[in-house]
Write a protein that holds these residues in place. Structure first.
Motif, short mmCIF file in Angstrom:
data_model
loop_
_atom_site.label_atom_id
_atom_site.label_comp_id
_atom_site.label_asym_id
_atom_site.label_seq_id
_atom_site.Cartn_x
_atom_site.Cartn_y
_atom_site.Cartn_z
N GLY A 175 70.92 75.50 74.22
CA GLY A 175 71.46 75.86 72.83
C GLY A 175 70.65 77.00 72.01
O GLY A 175 71.31 77.79 71.43
N VAL A 176 69.47 77.03 72.40
CA VAL A 176 68.66 78.15 71.78
C VAL A 176 68.85 79.37 72.29
O VAL A 176 68.99 80.38 71.91
CB VAL A 176 67.09 77.61 71.97
CG1 VAL A 176 66.24 78.90 71.30
CG2 VAL A 176 66.86 76.35 71.02
N VAL A 177 68.96 79.27 73.74
CA VAL A 177 69.23 80.56 74.43
C VAL A 177 70.58 81.15 74.21
O VAL A 177 70.79 82.31 73.84
CB VAL A 177 69.17 80.35 75.86
CG1 VAL A 177 69.64 81.54 76.74
CG2 VAL A 177 67.48 80.06 76.34
N LYS A 178 71.68 80.05 74.10
CA LYS A 178 72.99 80.74 73.89
C LYS A 178 73.06 81.20 72.36
O LYS A 178 73.66 82.23 72.00
CB LYS A 178 73.72 79.31 73.99
CG LYS A 178 75.31 79.63 73.46
CD LYS A 178 76.15 78.27 73.75
CE LYS A 178 77.54 78.49 73.14
NZ LYS A 178 77.64 78.53 71.94
N ASP A 179 72.37 80.77 71.59
CA ASP A 179 72.33 81.44 70.10
C ASP A 179 71.59 82.70 70.19
O ASP A 179 72.19 83.59 69.39
CB ASP A 179 71.48 80.60 69.09
CG ASP A 179 72.21 79.32 68.72
OD1 ASP A 179 73.21 79.07 69.05
OD2 ASP A 179 71.38 78.35 68.28
N ALA A 180 70.68 83.02 70.77
CA ALA A 180 69.82 84.37 71.02
C ALA A 180 70.73 85.22 71.57
O ALA A 180 71.02 86.35 70.94
CB ALA A 180 68.76 84.08 71.68
N ILE A 181 71.52 84.84 72.61
CA ILE A 181 72.50 85.82 73.37
C ILE A 181 73.66 86.27 72.34
O ILE A 181 74.14 87.31 72.03
CB ILE A 181 73.11 85.18 74.31
CG1 ILE A 181 71.89 85.09 75.56
CG2 ILE A 181 74.29 85.92 74.99
CD1 ILE A 181 72.43 84.31 76.84
N GLU A 182 74.37 85.27 71.61
CA GLU A 182 75.40 85.38 70.71
C GLU A 182 75.02 86.15 69.46
O GLU A 182 75.80 86.85 68.88
CB GLU A 182 75.84 84.07 70.14
CG GLU A 182 76.53 83.31 71.14
CD GLU A 182 77.36 81.92 70.89
OE1 GLU A 182 76.79 81.67 69.62
OE2 GLU A 182 78.11 81.27 71.42
N GLU A 183 73.79 86.17 69.07
CA GLU A 183 73.10 86.90 67.91
C GLU A 183 73.09 88.43 68.27
O GLU A 183 73.50 89.25 67.62
CB GLU A 183 71.94 86.39 67.31
CG GLU A 183 71.87 85.08 66.49
CD GLU A 183 70.45 84.48 66.33
OE1 GLU A 183 69.62 85.12 66.46
OE2 GLU A 183 70.69 83.36 65.89
N ILE A 184 72.72 88.73 69.38
CA ILE A 184 72.49 90.03 69.92
C ILE A 184 73.95 90.73 70.11
O ILE A 184 74.08 91.82 69.56
CB ILE A 184 71.80 90.17 71.17
CG1 ILE A 184 70.28 89.87 71.06
CG2 ILE A 184 72.24 91.63 71.89
CD1 ILE A 184 69.61 91.22 70.25
#
Length: 341
Positions: A175-184
């Motif tokens: 969940g955390v990694v997915k959020d970081a990717i989507e924000e970029i």
């Protein structure tokens, strides 16, 4: 007896109760389990733990109801209520110490944290009652009572073995990694300054080029995204492998699951650190440092997966593929950073 004396008398057992639960909470947070010499009955542990947490919930409810409206309980009744709830939380804490490390450190951590949450909830409830013992049921007391119920409910829904505990860890990391990717990706898709949404209404748009990505910046971001996506793919693939091959029947396999939990917990901070340094103004030295760290971490994760029992022949294929992808993105980032602006 005056009302003030009544309040003072009934407060004594409550204050003693509060101190006892706080000490118990701290001991559970820092304590070690008893090692089991023989076979450990995990199903019996869960049955006993569930009974213990139900008792805590019931006794906390009784305590809250007793202090929800005048007249206050007598000192004797207050002592009985305190004794019952103390007995229930002591039983809950004792059951935790039954769970040996041989059942999995990840499992023990999640059980420990959940029990600490229950004890913290009861602590808050007693504290609220002490702060306003003569009032009708306050919002704070209602909220605190609900907090105990919620913590008890969460404890009853814990993973039942170390395999399930690892899957909880992996789900959180994904969940955390997915959020970081989507924000970029979202920031890259915006033509405007990626920080424009945090400007105050009365501020003029910033003309400083440091608030925008240069063409070189955007090229550098590409392989960095590749590393971040490799991290996400690794977590997803590992989750599938654990579901298929994860085993808790031997101490060695349980320990391997713990190793996987420990190393994968480092992935989301590594991805976050890399993502943060990609925003303008881009610090190339920071990018290089965080790319190297995440790349090294990913290769370590893949090696631990490769050496574990969850890695079968089909898993080895994607482990090798991701290992190559890490090398490719590391080299590409290095080459781009060395190019002249």
């Amino acid at each position: 007896m005056s009302a003030d004396n009544a309040v003072g008398n009934v407060s004594v057992p409550l204050r003693n109760l509060l101190n006892s639960i706080q000490c118990m909470r701290d001991r559970v947070r820092d304590g070690e389990s008893n090692e089991s010499d023989g076979a450990f009955d995990l199903s019996n542990f869960w049955h006993t733990l569930n009974q213990a947490v139900k008792a805590v919930s019931q006794e906390a409810t009784k305590l809250s109801v007793a202090f929800s409206k005048p007249p206050l309980p007598s000192q004797q009744d207050g002592e009985k209520l305190s004794e019952w709830i103390l007995k229930s939380v002591l039983s809950l804490s004792t059951v935790y110490y039954w769970l040996p490390k041989s059942q999995g450190v990840s499992l023990r951590r999640q059980v420990r944290d959940a029990i600490v949450d229950v004890l913290e909830g009861v602590t808050q409830l007693v504290g609220v009652i002490l702060s306003s013992p003569l009032q009708s049921l306050s919002h704070e007391q209602l909220t605190s009572t609900g907090g105990v119920w919620s913590a008890c409910d969460s404890l009853s829904q814990l993973p039942r073995d170390n395999k399930a505990a690892l899957l909880v860890v992996l789900c959180a990391q994904i969940g955390v990694v997915k959020d970081a990717i989507e924000e970029i990706e979202q920031a890259l898709s915006e033509v405007q300054d990626p920080f424009s949404d945090v400007l105050d209404d009365d501020q003029e748009p910033r003309g400083n080029q440091d608030t925008y990505w240069s063409e070189k910046d955007r090229r550098v971001i590409g392989p960095c995204q590749g590393l971040m996506k490799a991290s996400a793919a690794c977590l997803r693939k590992l989750t599938s492998a654990v579901k298929t091959h994860g085993d808790v029947s031997t101490p060695q396999n349980v320990a391997q699951l713990d190793d996987l939990a420990d190393i994968t917990k480092e992935l989301s901070p590594g991805v976050d650190d890399l993502a943060l340094c990609l925003y303008p103004p881009m610090d190339y030295s920071g990018v290089e440092d965080n790319v190297s760290k995440l790349g090294a971490l990913l290769k370590k994760v893949l090696e631990i997966i490769r050496c574990s029992h969850v890695c079968g022949e089909s898993q080895l294929t994607w482990v090798q593929f991701l290992d190559g992808a890490v090398d490719h993105n590391l080299q590409k980032t290095k080459d781009l950073l060395q190019q002249d602006s």
